[in-house]
Design a protein around this motif. Structure first.
Motif, mmCIF file in Angstrom:
data_model
loop_
_atom_site.group_PDB
_atom_site.id
_atom_site.type_symbol
_atom_site.label_atom_id
_atom_site.label_comp_id
_atom_site.label_asym_id
_atom_site.label_seq_id
_atom_site.Cartn_x
_atom_site.Cartn_y
_atom_site.Cartn_z
ATOM 1 N N ALA A 1 0.849 -1.196 0.000
ATOM 2 C CA ALA A 1 0.000 0.000 0.000
ATOM 3 C C ALA A 1 0.881 1.240 0.000
ATOM 4 C CB ALA A 1 -0.917 0.012 1.229
ATOM 5 N N THR A 2 0.345 2.324 -0.521
ATOM 6 C CA THR A 2 1.020 3.625 -0.448
ATOM 7 C C THR A 2 0.005 4.658 0.003
ATOM 8 O OG1 THR A 2 0.572 4.109 -2.764
ATOM 9 C CG2 THR A 2 2.709 3.125 -2.262
ATOM 10 N N SER A 3 0.532 5.715 0.593
ATOM 11 C CA SER A 3 -0.339 6.768 1.085
ATOM 12 C C SER A 3 0.399 8.095 0.997
ATOM 13 C CB SER A 3 -0.732 6.468 2.536
ATOM 14 O OG SER A 3 -1.576 7.465 3.036
ATOM 15 N N GLU B 1 -8.008 -8.214 6.829
ATOM 16 C CA GLU B 1 -7.754 -6.878 6.307
ATOM 17 C C GLU B 1 -7.879 -5.852 7.423
ATOM 18 O OE1 GLU B 1 -9.166 -5.885 2.038
ATOM 19 O OE2 GLU B 1 -10.600 -4.929 3.402
ATOM 20 N N ASP C 1 -7.087 -1.386 8.370
ATOM 21 C CA ASP C 1 -6.722 -0.063 7.877
ATOM 22 C C ASP C 1 -5.567 0.455 8.718
ATOM 23 O OD1 ASP C 1 -8.693 -0.068 5.972
ATOM 24 O OD2 ASP C 1 -10.093 1.147 7.135
ATOM 25 N N ALA D 1 -4.597 3.657 4.692
ATOM 26 C CA ALA D 1 -4.235 2.622 3.723
ATOM 27 C C ALA D 1 -4.805 1.287 4.195
ATOM 28 C CB ALA D 1 -2.716 2.516 3.609
ATOM 29 N N THR D 2 -5.553 0.627 3.336
ATOM 30 C CA THR D 2 -6.100 -0.703 3.646
ATOM 31 C C THR D 2 -5.066 -1.742 3.270
ATOM 32 O OG1 THR D 2 -8.343 0.095 3.293
ATOM 33 C CG2 THR D 2 -7.998 -2.290 3.249
ATOM 34 N N ILE D 3 -4.758 -2.645 4.215
ATOM 35 C CA ILE D 3 -3.730 -3.652 3.955
ATOM 36 C C ILE D 3 -4.237 -5.057 4.301
ATOM 37 C CG2 ILE D 3 -1.719 -2.168 4.187
ATOM 38 C CD1 ILE D 3 -1.518 -2.898 7.108
#
Length: 195
Positions: free
Chosen positions: A69-71, A178, A180, A189-191
Motif C-alpha cells: 500500500a502507499t499513502s 484486512e 486499515d 491505507a487498507t492492507i
C-alpha cells in the motif's frame, strides 16, 4: 624461631610467590599470534574499507521490496507499506518506508507521535490499525519504560531521502484478513494481513 628458620621460611615464600606469578603470566600469555580466522577479512567487506553503512530500505538490494500500500502525506511525503505480518507471540508488525519526494527537508509533525509526551517523542507512535469487521482500533505497543515498539528518532527527512520504519501492534484475531493502517497526516491505507 631462630634467624636461620626465618630466612628459610621467607626464602621458601619468595620461591612460591615467584612460581605462582610465572604460571599466571604463562597462562595469560599467548604471544602475539591471533587465530587465523580473525586475521582474514570477512568476504563481504573488502580490505581497507571502513565500517559498512546499512543499505537504506529498498536501495541496492537484489530483490525489490513488495509494496502492499502507499499513502500520500503533506509536502510531498509518501508512506509506502512493504509488509504487515502477524508474528508469534500475539504481535502484528507493519513496516515500510517514508520518502520525502519534496524539494525541501521535512520536519516531523507532532501528530506522528500521537499522545507521546517524552519516551517516544520523535516516533511514529501515533499510528493505528483499525479492524472494521471486528470494530476495534489497535494502538502501537509500549515497552515497560513507556517507549513505543516502533521507529523512533524521526526528526527530519531530507529532500529525496527515504527512511525505513516499523510499528508493532497487538495482533488482530486470527479471522481478520484486512485492516486499515493510519499514520496521522497520511491518507488511510487498507492492507491485507499475512501470517
Amino acid at each position: 624461631m631462630g634467624i636461620r628458620q626465618k630466612v628459610k621460611v621467607r626464602g621458601g615464600a619468595a620461591v612460591a610467590v615467584a612460581a605462582v606469578l610465572s604460571l599466571t603470566l604463562a597462562g595469560c600469555g599467548g604471544g602475539d599470534e591471533k587465530p587465523k580466522e580473525a586475521q582474514k577479512p570477512a568476504p563481504s567487506q573488502p580490505q581497507g574499507s571502513g565500517a559498512q553503512k546499512p543499505t537504506p530500505a529498498g536501495g541496492g538490494s537484489a530483490e525489490p521490496l513488495e509494496v502492499i500500500a502507499t499513502s500520500a502525506g503533506p509536502a510531498g511525503i509518501v508512506l509506502t507499506l512493504n509488509s504487515a505480518v502477524r508474528d508469534q507471540g500475539g504481535f502484528f508488525t507493519v513496516s515500510g518506508q517514508i520518502k520525502n519526494g519534496g524539494s525541501e527537508a521535512f520536519v516531523q509533525t507532532a501528530a506522528w507521535r500521537g499522545d507521546e509526551k517524552s519516551a517516544s517523542a520523535t516516533s511514529v507512535a501515533g499510528a493505528t490499525l483499525t479492524d472494521k469487521a471486528g470494530k476495534k482500533r489497535y494502538y502501537v505497543l509500549r515497552d515497560t519504560e513507556g517507549r513505543c515498539l516502533c521507529t523512533i528518532g524521526l526528526t527530519r527527512i531530507a529532500a529525496g531521502e527515504t527512511i525505513p520504519f516499523f510499528a508493532q501492534f497487538p495482533a488482530p484475531p486470527a479471522g481478520t484478513t484486512e485492516v486499515d493502517f493510519n499514520l496521522p497526516t497520511f491518507a488511510t491505507a487498507t492492507i491485507k494481513v499475512s501470517g
